[in-house]
Design an enzyme around this catalytic site. Structure first.
Site, PDB file in Angstrom:
ATOM      1  N   ARG A 261       0.847  -1.200   0.000  1.00  0.00           N
ATOM      2  CA  ARG A 261       0.000   0.000   0.000  1.00  0.00           C
ATOM      3  C   ARG A 261       0.874   1.237   0.000  1.00  0.00           C
ATOM      4  O   ARG A 261       1.789   1.377   0.804  1.00  0.00           O
ATOM      5  CB  ARG A 261      -0.935   0.009   1.214  1.00  0.00           C
ATOM      6  CG  ARG A 261      -1.888  -1.182   1.246  1.00  0.00           C
ATOM      7  CD  ARG A 261      -2.823  -1.142   2.434  1.00  0.00           C
ATOM      8  NE  ARG A 261      -3.616  -2.369   2.502  1.00  0.00           N
ATOM      9  CZ  ARG A 261      -4.509  -2.634   3.448  1.00  0.00           C
ATOM     10  NH1 ARG A 261      -4.738  -1.751   4.417  1.00  0.00           N
ATOM     11  NH2 ARG A 261      -5.188  -3.774   3.433  1.00  0.00           N
ATOM     12  N   ARG A 276       2.185   0.841  10.410  1.00  0.00           N
ATOM     13  CA  ARG A 276       1.704   1.249   9.083  1.00  0.00           C
ATOM     14  C   ARG A 276       2.871   1.227   8.105  1.00  0.00           C
ATOM     15  O   ARG A 276       3.640   2.172   8.004  1.00  0.00           O
ATOM     16  CB  ARG A 276       1.073   2.648   9.155  1.00  0.00           C
ATOM     17  CG  ARG A 276       0.262   3.028   7.920  1.00  0.00           C
ATOM     18  CD  ARG A 276      -0.391   4.392   8.084  1.00  0.00           C
ATOM     19  NE  ARG A 276      -1.367   4.371   9.147  1.00  0.00           N
ATOM     20  CZ  ARG A 276      -2.636   3.983   9.012  1.00  0.00           C
ATOM     21  NH1 ARG A 276      -3.067   3.590   7.829  1.00  0.00           N
ATOM     22  NH2 ARG A 276      -3.466   4.001  10.028  1.00  0.00           N
ATOM     23  N   GLU A 348      -6.432  -0.695  15.650  1.00  0.00           N
ATOM     24  CA  GLU A 348      -7.039  -1.691  14.767  1.00  0.00           C
ATOM     25  C   GLU A 348      -6.048  -2.787  14.380  1.00  0.00           C
ATOM     26  O   GLU A 348      -4.917  -2.510  13.982  1.00  0.00           O
ATOM     27  CB  GLU A 348      -7.549  -1.017  13.491  1.00  0.00           C
ATOM     28  CG  GLU A 348      -8.165  -2.000  12.492  1.00  0.00           C
ATOM     29  CD  GLU A 348      -8.203  -1.466  11.076  1.00  0.00           C
ATOM     30  OE1 GLU A 348      -8.110  -2.285  10.145  1.00  0.00           O
ATOM     31  OE2 GLU A 348      -8.309  -0.234  10.907  1.00  0.00           O
ATOM     32  N   SER A 351     -10.237  -5.889  10.603  1.00  0.00           N
ATOM     33  CA  SER A 351     -11.468  -5.226  10.180  1.00  0.00           C
ATOM     34  C   SER A 351     -12.290  -6.251   9.417  1.00  0.00           C
ATOM     35  O   SER A 351     -11.856  -6.743   8.369  1.00  0.00           O
ATOM     36  CB  SER A 351     -11.143  -4.025   9.286  1.00  0.00           C
ATOM     37  OG  SER A 351     -12.287  -3.243   9.037  1.00  0.00           O
ATOM     38  N   ARG A 391       1.385  -6.011  12.843  1.00  0.00           N
ATOM     39  CA  ARG A 391       0.692  -5.389  13.984  1.00  0.00           C
ATOM     40  C   ARG A 391       0.592  -6.360  15.160  1.00  0.00           C
ATOM     41  O   ARG A 391       0.646  -5.947  16.320  1.00  0.00           O
ATOM     42  CB  ARG A 391      -0.691  -4.900  13.558  1.00  0.00           C
ATOM     43  CG  ARG A 391      -0.629  -3.732  12.594  1.00  0.00           C
ATOM     44  CD  ARG A 391      -1.960  -3.031  12.416  1.00  0.00           C
ATOM     45  NE  ARG A 391      -1.825  -1.879  11.531  1.00  0.00           N
ATOM     46  CZ  ARG A 391      -2.670  -0.868  11.452  1.00  0.00           C
ATOM     47  NH1 ARG A 391      -3.746  -0.864  12.222  1.00  0.00           N
ATOM     48  NH2 ARG A 391      -2.471   0.135  10.626  1.00  0.00           N
TER      49      ARG A 391
END
Length: 427
Positions: A261, A276, A348, A351, A391
């Protein structure tokens, strides 16, 4: 992708749903284009009927030897064809504008999705575990990883730039252990594992809603191909253009892939550590279900992500995303957030979303159930993280750190770490 018939028949509800999503919806433009489309279709059909009648008349005239009248009729057909081409071009132009609206608009939230303006209005549903109270000065995972020589941010930057990290020694093994643990757990609980490619076509990205909206966040490669941002893209599109049997539903799929990403819209967010990254490893869950069953499948998918965190003994909470924070393709989403001491907050980690038939329309994925209806219907697709390795590693480093700087390995991961119970600095 929105169903044009639903939008046409529920214009007030759609306008309200888009307002709840903070999306600029032009109801008057849609209604005007839809009316132009129907008028163009009516004109096409009328001209086609007129041409067919004239064409039949030509045959009769030729059979009766009336060549002059037949030639006149042919000229009439030629003129009709010109008008028909104009009408078709007009209809195609309107179709393209309507399609742009339907393709560029987000999914309609379901009734279970709470109405709210942004993430500050996401209601909490439940919590599990209690955040640890430290009797020493705890460190964030980026310092722990550096001290233990298992996370190397400088070399990641040297090799690839910012937001890339090199894992070494026990860090590399922990990454691999997490991936294997996640996959082993899912496959033992009913999921079918896949090993898909990570380079995909534009149409594949379109099918799950990544394109055209999120093209700035995607990594282009040769030609018109992309590196996937999540295995949701490939797992969902496995059945693109197919018709499934209701007897085979629900389907539960899982896969590990690297994910890529650009994070174009996240400047300044979570820049430290491995929360991230531009490239990260993730195990994904995807489901295909009937409309009647998809809500229950969302609950079970969320429970699957929670089960992993419970086995790792990491405190977490579950929140419902409100309309103003809902993802583009989702009609309902639960976020599972793990406790990170460095943030003094939940962040988070998974999801889980029910996309209804939104993605299935884009990818043309249907199912048949002859016992209950004629023809075919669109399936419902669901997706959820199960889990991202990076994460999860950050959460383990921070929540399992010891006073001497070592990291206790969660019990369920010890077999995957070759019996290693503590990650310590190499002598």
């Amino acid at each position: 992708m929105l169903d044009i018939r639903y939008v046409r028949d529920n214009q007030e509800a759609v306008a309200q749903a888009m307002a709840n999503r903070n999306f600029p919806w032009d109801a008057e433009l849609f209604a005007s284009l839809d009316e132009q489309r129907r008028e163009a279709i009516s004109a096409e059909e009328s001209l086609q009927a007129e041409r067919n009648a004239a064409s039949k008349e030509i045959g009769k005239l030729m059979g009766a030897g009336k060549k002059e009248e037949a030639e006149a009729a042919k000229e009439q057909v030629r003129q009709i064809n010109e008008k028909l081409a104009e009408a078709s071009a007009k209809r195609e132009k309107v179709d393209a504008k309507l399609n742009d609206i339907l393709v560029g608009s987000p999914n309609i939230p379901c009734d279970a999705t709470p109405v709210g303006k942004d993430e500050s209005e996401n209601p909490e549903r439940r919590r599990w575990g209690t955040p640890r109270e430290f009797d020493f000065d705890f460190k964030p995972h980026w310092d722990l990883g550096t001290d233990l020589d298992i996370l190397d941010f400088d070399r990641g930057n040297k090799l690839s730039g910012s937001r890339f990290t090199v894992l070494g020694g026990a860090g590399a093994r922990l990454e691999r252990a997490l991936i294997n643990y996640f996959l082993d757990t899912h496959t033992s609980r009913g999921f079918k594992e896949w090993w898909p490619p990570i380079v995909v076509k534009r149409q594949t990205m379109f099918g799950t809603g990544q394109l055209p909206k999120f093209e700035d966040d995607a990594y282009h490669v040769s030609g018109d191909n992309f590196l996937i941002p999540t295995a949701e893209v490939v797992l969902t599109n496995l059945h693109a253009g197919e018709v499934l049997d209701a007897a085979d539903l629900p389907k539960w799929y899982t896969a590990f892939t690297p994910c890529f990403r650009e994070e174009a819209g996240s400047a300044g967010r979570d820049t430290r550590g491995i929360i991230r990254q531009h490239e990260f490893d993730k195990v994904e869950m995807v489901k295909f279900a009937t409309p009647e069953d998809s809500d229950a499948q969302l609950e079970s998918m969320t429970a699957e992500a929670e089960y992993l965190l419970q086995q790792l003994e990491l405190p977490y909470r579950v929140i419902s995303l409100c309309t103003g924070d809902l993802g583009f393709s989702a009609r309902q989403t639960y976020d599972v957030e793990v406790w990170l001491p460095s943030y003094n907050a939940y962040k988070e980690i998974s999801s889980c979303s029910n996309c209804g038939d939104f993605q299935a329309r884009r990818a043309n994925i249907k199912y048949r159930d002859p016992a209950n209806f004629k023809g075919t219907r669109y399936v419902h697709t669901l997706n959820g993280s199960g889990l991202p390795a990076g994460r999860t590693m950050a959460a383990i480093l921070e929540n399992y750190q010891q006073a001497d700087g070592s990291i206790k390995v969660p019990d369920v991961l010890v077999p995957y770490m070759g019996g290693m119970e503590y990650i310590k600095a190499e002598a």
